[in-house]
Design a protein around this motif. Sequence first.
Motif, short mmCIF file in Angstrom:
data_model
loop_
_atom_site.label_atom_id
_atom_site.label_comp_id
_atom_site.label_asym_id
_atom_site.label_seq_id
_atom_site.Cartn_x
_atom_site.Cartn_y
_atom_site.Cartn_z
N MET A 117 -8.05 5.54 9.00
CA MET A 117 -8.46 5.20 7.64
C MET A 117 -7.95 6.29 6.68
SD MET A 117 -10.41 2.41 7.98
CE MET A 117 -11.56 2.34 6.63
N VAL A 118 -8.03 6.02 5.39
CA VAL A 118 -7.57 6.97 4.37
C VAL A 118 -8.26 8.32 4.49
CG1 VAL A 118 -7.45 7.38 1.87
CG2 VAL A 118 -6.95 5.12 2.78
N ASP A 119 -9.54 8.31 4.89
CA ASP A 119 -10.30 9.56 5.01
C ASP A 119 -10.04 10.30 6.32
OD1 ASP A 119 -11.65 8.03 6.88
OD2 ASP A 119 -13.58 8.09 5.84
N SER A 146 -6.97 -8.37 -10.28
CA SER A 146 -7.40 -7.14 -9.61
C SER A 146 -8.71 -6.62 -10.20
CB SER A 146 -6.31 -6.08 -9.72
OG SER A 146 -6.05 -5.79 -11.08
N MET A 147 -9.39 -7.44 -10.97
CA MET A 147 -10.60 -7.04 -11.68
C MET A 147 -11.68 -6.50 -10.76
SD MET A 147 -13.14 -9.33 -14.08
CE MET A 147 -11.79 -9.87 -15.09
N HIS A 148 -11.77 -6.98 -9.54
CA HIS A 148 -12.85 -6.61 -8.63
C HIS A 148 -12.42 -5.61 -7.56
CE1 HIS A 148 -15.31 -9.64 -10.54
NE2 HIS A 148 -14.29 -10.47 -10.41
N TRP A 149 -11.26 -5.00 -7.73
CA TRP A 149 -10.80 -4.01 -6.76
C TRP A 149 -11.69 -2.78 -6.78
CZ3 TRP A 149 -4.73 -3.45 -7.15
CH2 TRP A 149 -4.14 -4.64 -6.72
N THR A 150 -11.83 -2.14 -5.62
CA THR A 150 -12.56 -0.88 -5.52
C THR A 150 -11.66 0.25 -6.01
OG1 THR A 150 -11.76 -0.41 -3.29
CG2 THR A 150 -13.81 -1.72 -3.48
N GLU A 151 -12.23 1.42 -6.20
CA GLU A 151 -11.43 2.59 -6.58
C GLU A 151 -10.36 2.88 -5.53
OE1 GLU A 151 -13.07 6.34 -7.91
OE2 GLU A 151 -14.83 5.27 -8.66
N LEU A 152 -10.73 2.74 -4.26
CA LEU A 152 -9.80 2.98 -3.17
C LEU A 152 -8.62 2.01 -3.23
CD1 LEU A 152 -9.33 4.69 -0.61
CD2 LEU A 152 -10.63 2.98 0.64
N GLU A 153 -8.90 0.74 -3.51
CA GLU A 153 -7.84 -0.26 -3.62
C GLU A 153 -6.94 0.04 -4.82
OE1 GLU A 153 -10.29 -3.92 -1.53
OE2 GLU A 153 -10.50 -3.58 -3.68
N ARG A 154 -7.54 0.42 -5.93
CA ARG A 154 -6.75 0.75 -7.13
C ARG A 154 -5.83 1.94 -6.87
NH1 ARG A 154 -8.47 -2.40 -11.11
NH2 ARG A 154 -10.63 -3.09 -11.10
N ALA A 155 -6.29 2.87 -6.06
CA ALA A 155 -5.49 4.06 -5.77
C ALA A 155 -4.37 3.77 -4.77
CB ALA A 155 -6.39 5.17 -5.22
N ALA A 156 -4.56 2.78 -3.89
CA ALA A 156 -3.60 2.58 -2.81
C ALA A 156 -2.68 1.37 -2.98
CB ALA A 156 -4.34 2.45 -1.48
N PHE A 195 0.85 -1.18 0.00
CA PHE A 195 0.00 0.00 0.00
C PHE A 195 0.89 1.24 0.00
CE2 PHE A 195 -2.69 -3.32 1.53
CZ PHE A 195 -3.97 -2.99 1.10
N VAL A 196 0.64 2.13 -0.95
CA VAL A 196 1.35 3.40 -1.04
C VAL A 196 0.28 4.48 -1.14
CG1 VAL A 196 2.93 4.82 -2.40
CG2 VAL A 196 3.33 2.35 -2.20
N HIS A 197 0.22 5.33 -0.13
CA HIS A 197 -0.82 6.36 -0.08
C HIS A 197 -0.28 7.68 -0.62
CE1 HIS A 197 -3.67 3.82 1.99
NE2 HIS A 197 -2.64 3.36 2.68
N LEU A 198 -0.88 8.12 -1.72
CA LEU A 198 -0.46 9.36 -2.38
C LEU A 198 -1.39 10.52 -2.08
CD1 LEU A 198 0.45 7.81 -5.86
CD2 LEU A 198 1.98 8.31 -3.94
N ALA A 199 -2.52 10.22 -1.43
CA ALA A 199 -3.50 11.27 -1.11
C ALA A 199 -4.22 10.88 0.18
CB ALA A 199 -4.51 11.42 -2.25
N GLY A 200 -4.91 11.85 0.76
CA GLY A 200 -5.70 11.59 1.96
C GLY A 200 -4.88 11.69 3.23
#
Length: 149
Positions: free
Chosen positions: A81-83, A105-115, A23-28
């Motif tokens: 959490m991210v928020d 990774s087809m079923h990842w959420t937007e949050l998972e794709r971002a992190a 996990f690499v957090h670029l935002a939040g």
Amino acid sequence: MRERPSARLLVLDPHDRLLLFKFVHLAGALTGTQFWATPGGGVHPGESYEAAACREMFEETGICIDDPGPQIAQRLVTFTMVDGEEVSSDERYFLVRVARADLSSMHWTELERAAIAGQHWWRQAELAETADTVYPEDIIDILTRARVW
């Protein structure tokens, strides 16, 4: 503080390598942090830990399972959490053995794709030597107590 029950997956391939996501957090609220962690996530209202583990396994790896295997550990932890929300989590860890190491990774959420920046199948020695942050911190001890490693 909101309680957030969570089902976590200790996924092992046929070579006893452990799957972790980077996990690499670029935002939040967590901007600039990075760490490795097991697949898994929050339990939905009315959902059992076991059902959540099966759902999370499919959503995060593309592998469908009917049984998450034995619960081999539990951890009570507070984190951000991210928020920015602080939550108290009752994490249950399930041991899942898979026949193959290919993932989707087809079923990842937007949050998972971002992190989620990557995935890796770790050998015990490699994990013991890393200077990277890994959650849970005692993951090697958990797998040793379960007689996996």
